[in-house]
Design a protein around this motif. Structure first.
Motif, PDB file in Angstrom:
ATOM      1  N   ARG A  41      15.521  -7.038 -74.874  1.00 51.61           N
ATOM      2  CA  ARG A  41      16.810  -6.871 -75.549  1.00 51.61           C
ATOM      3  C   ARG A  41      16.672  -7.226 -77.032  1.00 51.61           C
ATOM      4  NH1 ARG A  41      18.275  -4.725 -71.827  1.00 51.61           N
ATOM      5  NH2 ARG A  41      20.160  -4.778 -70.578  1.00 51.61           N
ATOM      6  N   TYR A  72      23.310 -14.740 -71.587  1.00 53.01           N
ATOM      7  CA  TYR A  72      22.801 -13.907 -70.496  1.00 53.01           C
ATOM      8  C   TYR A  72      22.758 -14.783 -69.254  1.00 53.01           C
ATOM      9  CZ  TYR A  72      21.847 -10.042 -73.581  1.00 53.01           C
ATOM     10  OH  TYR A  72      22.010  -9.004 -74.448  1.00 53.01           O
ATOM     11  N   SER A 108      23.500  -5.901 -66.206  1.00 58.08           N
ATOM     12  CA  SER A 108      23.762  -4.959 -67.291  1.00 58.08           C
ATOM     13  C   SER A 108      23.687  -3.529 -66.765  1.00 58.08           C
ATOM     14  CB  SER A 108      22.730  -5.141 -68.392  1.00 58.08           C
ATOM     15  OG  SER A 108      22.930  -4.143 -69.371  1.00 58.08           O
ATOM     16  N   GLY A 109      24.555  -2.671 -67.313  1.00 59.14           N
ATOM     17  CA  GLY A 109      24.504  -1.255 -66.950  1.00 59.14           C
ATOM     18  C   GLY A 109      23.622  -0.469 -67.907  1.00 59.14           C
ATOM     19  N   ASP A 131      37.551   0.149 -65.446  1.00 58.21           N
ATOM     20  CA  ASP A 131      37.022   1.503 -65.663  1.00 58.21           C
ATOM     21  C   ASP A 131      36.649   2.152 -64.321  1.00 58.21           C
ATOM     22  OD1 ASP A 131      36.250   3.663 -67.192  1.00 58.21           O
ATOM     23  OD2 ASP A 131      34.257   2.861 -67.631  1.00 58.21           O
ATOM     24  N   PHE A 185      33.842  -3.014 -65.552  1.00 61.74           N
ATOM     25  CA  PHE A 185      33.379  -2.039 -64.562  1.00 61.74           C
ATOM     26  C   PHE A 185      32.523  -2.774 -63.534  1.00 61.74           C
ATOM     27  CE2 PHE A 185      30.061   1.101 -63.249  1.00 61.74           C
ATOM     28  CZ  PHE A 185      30.882   1.896 -62.476  1.00 61.74           C
ATOM     29  N   GLU A 190      32.953  -5.714 -62.074  1.00 64.69           N
ATOM     30  CA  GLU A 190      32.764  -7.106 -62.488  1.00 64.69           C
ATOM     31  C   GLU A 190      33.489  -8.066 -61.554  1.00 64.69           C
ATOM     32  OE1 GLU A 190      30.574  -7.689 -64.543  1.00 64.69           O
ATOM     33  OE2 GLU A 190      30.540  -6.178 -66.140  1.00 64.69           O
ATOM     34  N   TYR A 233      27.614   3.813 -73.742  1.00 61.33           N
ATOM     35  CA  TYR A 233      26.733   2.997 -74.572  1.00 61.33           C
ATOM     36  C   TYR A 233      26.430   3.776 -75.852  1.00 61.33           C
ATOM     37  CZ  TYR A 233      26.245   0.125 -70.478  1.00 61.33           C
ATOM     38  OH  TYR A 233      26.527  -0.685 -69.415  1.00 61.33           O
TER      39      TYR A 233
HETATM   40  N1  LIG Z   1      28.000  -0.531 -67.246  1.00 56.87           N
HETATM   41  C1  LIG Z   1      29.246  -0.182 -67.542  1.00 56.87           C
HETATM   42  N2  LIG Z   1      30.031  -1.122 -68.067  1.00 56.87           N
HETATM   43  C2  LIG Z   1      31.276  -0.783 -68.340  1.00 56.87           C
HETATM   44  C3  LIG Z   1      31.761   0.525 -68.106  1.00 56.87           C
HETATM   45  N3  LIG Z   1      33.030   0.547 -68.440  1.00 56.87           N
HETATM   46  C4  LIG Z   1      33.331  -0.687 -68.855  1.00 56.87           C
HETATM   47  N4  LIG Z   1      32.273  -1.523 -68.800  1.00 56.87           N
HETATM   48  C5  LIG Z   1      32.218  -2.966 -69.193  1.00 56.87           C
HETATM   49  O1  LIG Z   1      31.589  -3.077 -70.468  1.00 56.87           O
HETATM   50  C6  LIG Z   1      31.016  -4.368 -70.631  1.00 56.87           C
HETATM   51  C7  LIG Z   1      29.597  -4.283 -71.165  1.00 56.87           C
HETATM   52  O2  LIG Z   1      28.748  -3.657 -70.228  1.00 56.87           O
HETATM   53  P1  LIG Z   1      27.244  -4.109 -69.981  1.00 56.87           P
HETATM   54  O3  LIG Z   1      26.656  -3.116 -69.042  1.00 56.87           O
HETATM   55  O4  LIG Z   1      27.164  -5.542 -69.592  1.00 56.87           O
HETATM   56  O5  LIG Z   1      26.549  -3.901 -71.390  1.00 56.87           O
HETATM   57  P2  LIG Z   1      26.248  -4.954 -72.523  1.00 56.87           P
HETATM   58  O6  LIG Z   1      26.863  -6.267 -72.221  1.00 56.87           O
HETATM   59  O7  LIG Z   1      26.618  -4.288 -73.797  1.00 56.87           O
HETATM   60  O8  LIG Z   1      24.676  -5.065 -72.510  1.00 56.87           O
HETATM   61  P3  LIG Z   1      23.734  -6.277 -72.030  1.00 56.87           P
HETATM   62  O9  LIG Z   1      23.410  -7.029 -73.277  1.00 56.87           O
HETATM   63  O10 LIG Z   1      22.570  -5.590 -71.463  1.00 56.87           O
HETATM   64  O11 LIG Z   1      24.515  -7.058 -71.012  1.00 56.87           O
HETATM   65  C8  LIG Z   1      31.121  -5.053 -69.292  1.00 56.87           C
HETATM   66  O12 LIG Z   1      32.212  -5.941 -69.330  1.00 56.87           O
HETATM   67  C9  LIG Z   1      31.397  -3.894 -68.339  1.00 56.87           C
HETATM   68  O13 LIG Z   1      32.112  -4.340 -67.218  1.00 56.87           O
HETATM   69  C10 LIG Z   1      30.891   1.510 -67.571  1.00 56.87           C
HETATM   70  O14 LIG Z   1      31.232   2.667 -67.346  1.00 56.87           O
HETATM   71  N5  LIG Z   1      29.647   1.102 -67.300  1.00 56.87           N
END
Ligand SMILES: Nc1nc2c(ncn2[C@@H]2O[C@H](COP(=O)(O)OP(=O)(O)OP(=O)(O)O)[C@@H](O)[C@H]2O)c(=O)[nH]1
Ligand SMILES: [Mg+2]
Length: 255
Positions: free
Chosen positions: A134, A206, A211-212, A39, A14, A16, A180
């Motif tokens: 984190r 990292y 991050s979302g 997404d 999403f 990226e 999440y």
């Molecule tokens: N933020 C977000 N990410 C999404 C979504 N759909 C798919 N993704 C993908 O899911 C993956 C993880 O998202 P991140 O927001 O980086 O969350 P994370 O890696 O679990 O958490 P961090 O440790 O904070 O980076 C990434 O490859 C995003 O591109 C969405 O609706 N929102």
């Protein structure tokens, strides 16, 4: 292909655009199918993914944004439809080290486990690599996930996972928590299905990605999914009931 098994990697993405091409190019040659699930990005993620695509790459796109859990579910369904024996998940933001993929999928390939979970806390550099907020958040959420599921896991929120075809079918991804918190819902299902789970040390990466994850996710959304997991993990799987019924039937016909 490794040891005759078909290997698929699911890549949720999403917004990226900056990292997706590099992520896709890094995926090892032994992977048979790469399923990118865009997404509903509002940037050029799709174009960059197309640029890095090769014959083994499948590009799927959600019509609207549904969340990382839903994106993974879409990718898993595609992998199952196309005959994958082993499925791994690698985020589209380059946070999974492709050099570790072989060791992450090894227990699935050998049949030693049904579900492999990455554990970044086994990385000797974790204290430097992972922001302290984190580390704290992941430790706390992992503690409560352990309580709710009874599973011995150290890093509940790690998205680097691998699973067998059979596990993917039994985990019913179509009803997975869409945003999440999906890893916690998934672990509750792993417990309910009595799957054999193994944790494998992976690097905490990292870099330049954004991050979302928001504070409200860590404070409210994920804890809620963990709490729901108590109920999910405790429920007996349908196939066990079927087996139990079949068994009783056998006993009755023995009489
Ligand atoms: N933020 C977000 N990410 C999404 C979504 N759909 C798919 N993704 C993908 O899911 C993956 C993880 O998202 P991140 O927001 O980086 O969350 P994370 O890696 O679990 O958490 P961090 O440790 O904070 O980076 C990434 O490859 C995003 O591109 C969405 O609706 N929102
Ligand atoms: Mg991330």
């Amino acid at each position: 292909v490794l040891s005759g098994k078909r290997i698929a990697v699911v890549v949720p993405a999403f917004n990226e655009a900056a990292l997706i091409a590099e992520t896709l190019r890094g995926i090892p040659a032994f992977v048979d199918r790469i399923v990118v699930v865009d997404d509903a990005s509002v940037d050029d993620t799709l174009a960059h993914a197309e640029g890095a695509a090769c014959p083994r790459t499948e590009l799927l796109r959600h019509a609207e944004n549904r969340g990382v859990g839903a994106a993974i579910a879409t990718g898993i369904a595609d992998a199952l439809r196309n005959g994958a024996d082993v499925i791994a998940v690698m985020a589209g933001d380059g946070q999974m080290d492709p050099d570790e993929l072989a060791s992450v999928i090894a227990p699935i390939e050998s049949g030693a486990a049904d579900f492999v979970k990455g554990n970044r806390f086994l990385d000797p550099n974790v204290a430097r690599a992972m922001p302290w907020t984190r580390q704290l958040g992941n430790r706390v959420l992992s503690f409560f996930t352990r309580l709710a599921t009874g599973l011995a896991i150290d890093d509940a929120q790690c998205g680097y996972v691998a699973l067998s075809r059979d596990a993917a079918a039994r985990l019913a991804f179509d009803s997975l928590w869409p945003r999440y918190g999906y890893p916690n819902d998934l672990l509750a299902r792993v417990a309910r299905e009595r799957l054999r789970l193994t944790e494998i040390g992976v690097r905490a990466v990292y870099g330049s990605e954004r991050s979302g994850v928001r504070l409200r996710d860590a404070l409210f959304v994920v804890p809620w999914v963990i709490l729901r997991g108590l109920w999910t993990a405790a429920r007996r799987p349908v196939h066990t009931l079927d087996r139990a019924r079949g068994h009783r039937h056998d006993l009755l016909s023995d009489l």
